[in-house]
Design an enzyme around this catalytic site. Structure first.
Site, PDB file in Angstrom:
ATOM      1  N   HIS A 229     -39.455  -5.461  20.176  1.00 56.01           N
ATOM      2  CA  HIS A 229     -39.549  -6.136  21.478  1.00 56.01           C
ATOM      3  C   HIS A 229     -40.964  -6.642  21.755  1.00 56.01           C
ATOM      4  CE1 HIS A 229     -39.892  -6.663  25.828  1.00 56.01           C
ATOM      5  NE2 HIS A 229     -38.583  -6.862  25.828  1.00 56.01           N
ATOM      6  N   ASP A 230     -41.944  -5.744  21.608  1.00 57.94           N
ATOM      7  CA  ASP A 230     -43.336  -6.130  21.895  1.00 57.94           C
ATOM      8  C   ASP A 230     -44.064  -6.539  20.620  1.00 57.94           C
ATOM      9  OD1 ASP A 230     -42.641  -5.213  24.379  1.00 57.94           O
ATOM     10  OD2 ASP A 230     -44.035  -3.512  24.402  1.00 57.94           O
ATOM     11  N   THR A 231     -43.385  -6.481  19.489  1.00 61.34           N
ATOM     12  CA  THR A 231     -44.063  -6.678  18.202  1.00 61.34           C
ATOM     13  C   THR A 231     -43.331  -7.749  17.381  1.00 61.34           C
ATOM     14  OG1 THR A 231     -42.810  -4.812  17.309  1.00 61.34           O
ATOM     15  CG2 THR A 231     -45.010  -4.324  18.183  1.00 61.34           C
TER      16      THR A 231
END
Ligand SMILES: *[C@@H]1O[C@H](CO)[C@@H](O)[C@H](O)[C@H]1NC(C)=O
Ligand SMILES: *[C@@H]1O[C@H](CO)[C@@H](O)[C@H](O)[C@H]1NC(C)=O
Ligand SMILES: *[C@@H]1O[C@H](CO)[C@@H](O)[C@H](O)[C@H]1NC(C)=O
Ligand SMILES: *[C@@H]1O[C@H](CO)[C@@H](O)[C@H](O)[C@H]1NC(C)=O
Ligand SMILES: *[C@@H]1O[C@H](CO)[C@@H](O)[C@H](O)[C@H]1NC(C)=O
Ligand SMILES: *[C@@H]1O[C@H](CO)[C@@H](O)[C@H](O)[C@H]1NC(C)=O
Ligand SMILES: *[C@@H]1O[C@H](CO)[C@@H](O)[C@H](O)[C@H]1NC(C)=O
Length: 433
Positions: A229-231
């Site tokens: 998600h954040d990566t």
């Protein structure tokens, strides 16, 4: 210090923040292995489940769903670890999310609908509305969800920060989010003192596996960096190398009777079909199918119809019984004599915000009863919960109301400030009463 002399310090702090935001995150293992509890997950396990009974299924006795985030099929398909997983399993090339963004997809896979939801805010589904847990318990099938970095069992908050274990000198990181923890959204689960104990942490996962009590139905949510998600997809690949690969060769997790479904909640790109990479792995996948592909049209509703066929479960009477969007995984359909439909003109599953429902303030309608005449893949009838008004059918609903225009939110939306505690804090807006 005068405000003027503070300025350079503030600027420096701001640029440091920018610099760290611009630095790509690098995967670090949160523990020595997936079955070793770690302080990096905030709290250690206090309990093991006590599930010894095994209810036999037609094609598998255990299913483990693992959900990653926001990646187009093509991106995943060209990433090495995923390529090698596809060689070990059956790649489902036409598997799809059902809308955007994340939260409605998690709801859909566990409840057969997303009730008009088109954002990731804090909602709850009333206790008279059934979900997958009702179907499983009706046949005595054990279940749990495992949420990486959920700070403690029974946590009901919206988000949770924890020390950044990859970069200890950085600020705490928001690893856990409620929008990816589907069963906590259902009051029938999170407000039930026994059931809520089955919404568990990754330290509980280690404990349950080591103690031989991993349930028959499992839903695994990696944290916000490990699920991509954040990566990036490469970051998620490193996580799988650390977490999933060792478990694939551990008979306490993956036996002859285990099906592991690794997939993504939704595609990253909204302007293409919502096709996500999905693979069926594990000992229950027939040998002759490993390393092959299956182009049947599946959606997240297929994860419900597939377990219904496998264990002869009742249905929810929602999209889990809509033949177009709920084909049963073909090797399970074959063993259960379920006839899949050939979908030549698939619906666009990338649409969002246009569906009326109790979670769409722009087109609000109340929760309705399921279709009690629906035929599910388990041939077991439609399950209903107490407190349900069966007369409130889809056909009898009033016209949608635009609550946003009335400066109101959905009555099922809660304040995101509810970051702890276990109980529902209803929407504060007077119009929600
Ligand atoms: C937490 O994670 C970091 C990064 O991988 C690791 O160095 C450290 O040993 C971990 N701590 C524990 C208690 O496992
Ligand atoms: C898990 O099993 C171990 C070894 O049998 C036992 O010592 C431990 O108490 C169990 N964990 C729990 C929480 O019951
Ligand atoms: C175990 O119990 C302690 C003390 O009540 C609590 O702080 C901790 O969060 C619990 N662990 C889990 C996984 O819930
Ligand atoms: C959804 O995907 C289709 C292609 O399948 C595309 O034509 C359409 O524009 C997309 N819709 C949106 C709202 O992006
Ligand atoms: C079944 O799914 C199709 C495709 O999304 C949709 O057009 C149709 O309205 C659905 N039927 C019902 C009864 O919900
Ligand atoms: C379900 O329960 C809620 C809350 O009590 C109620 O508002 C709603 O009308 C019920 N819906 C149905 C379909 O029974
Ligand atoms: C509802 O009202 C809001 C505010 O007036 C508006 O922005 C929105 O487009 C409306 N939604 C629908 C579905 O008409």
């Amino acid at each position: 210090m005068s405000p003027a002399s503070l300025l350079p310090i503030l600027l420096l702090a701001a640029s440091a923040r920018l610099a760290s935001a611009a630095t790509a995150q690098v995967f670090e293992p949160p523990s020595k292995g997936p079955l070793v509890q770690t302080a990096n997950y905030t709290s250690f396990s206090n309990s093991t489940l006590n599930d010894k009974k095994v209810v036999k299924g037609h094609a598998f006795n255990r299913i483990i769903h693992i959900w990653l985030e926001n990646t187009d099929f093509a991106t995943t398909a060209s990433t090495p670890i995923f390529e090698s997983l596809a060689e070990q399993g059956l790649l489902l090339t036409n598997y799809n999310g059902v809308t955007h963004p994340s939260e409605p997809n998690y709801l859909a896979a566990t409840g057969g609908d997303f009730w008009g939801l088109h954002d990731d805010f804090m909602y709850h589904v009333p206790a008279n509305i059934s979900c997958v847990v009702d179907l499983l318990e009706d046949k005595g099938i054990s279940w749990a969800t495992y949420q990486e970095n959920m700070p403690a069992d029974e946590f009901y908050g919206f988000i949770s920060d924890a020390p950044n274990y990859a970069a200890p000198s950085s600020a705490p990181y928001p690893y856990y989010v409620r929008k990816h923890n589907p069963l906590t959204i259902y009051d029938a689960v999170s407000q039930d003192a026994q059931r809520v104990k089955r919404i568990r942490t990754f330290n509980d996962f280690a404990n349950d596996v080591v103690n031989g009590t991993l349930p028959q139905w499992n839903f695994v949510t990696p944290n916000m960096v490990n699920d991509a998600h954040d990566t990036t997809i490469d970051f998620a690949a490193s996580f799988l190398e650390y977490w999933l690969l060792p478990l694939l060769s551990d008979p306490r997790v993956n036996s002859e009777e285990t099906l592991i479904v690794l997939t993504f909640d939704e595609a990253e790109t909204y302007t293409i079909q919502n096709n996500v990479w999905a693979v069926a792995l594990g000992g229950a996948v027939p040998l002759k199918l490993r390393g092959t592909t299956d182009s049947t049209f599946y959606t997240h509703y297929s994860s419900l119809s597939t377990i219904q066929a496998n264990w002869g479960l009742k249905s929810l009477g929602r999209q889990d019984t809509n033949a177009t969007v709920s084909n049963v995984f073909s090797f399970v359909a074959e063993k259960t004599d379920y006839k899949n439909v050939h979908v030549t003109n698939p619906p666009n599953l990338n649409l969002t915000a246009i569906f009326p429902g109790p979670f769409n303030s722009g087109a609000y309608v109340p929760f309705s009863a399921p279709n009690l005449k629906a035929q599910g893949a388990g041939h077991g009838g439609v399950l209903t919960r107490s407190g349900l008004n069966p007369k409130l059918t889809a056909g009898s609903l009033p016209k949608p109301v635009n609550m946003t225009a009335l400066d109101a939110t959905s009555p099922w939306q809660m304040s995101p400030e509810t970051t702890s505690g276990k109980k529902i804090i209803p929407c504060a807006n007077a119009a929600c009463a």
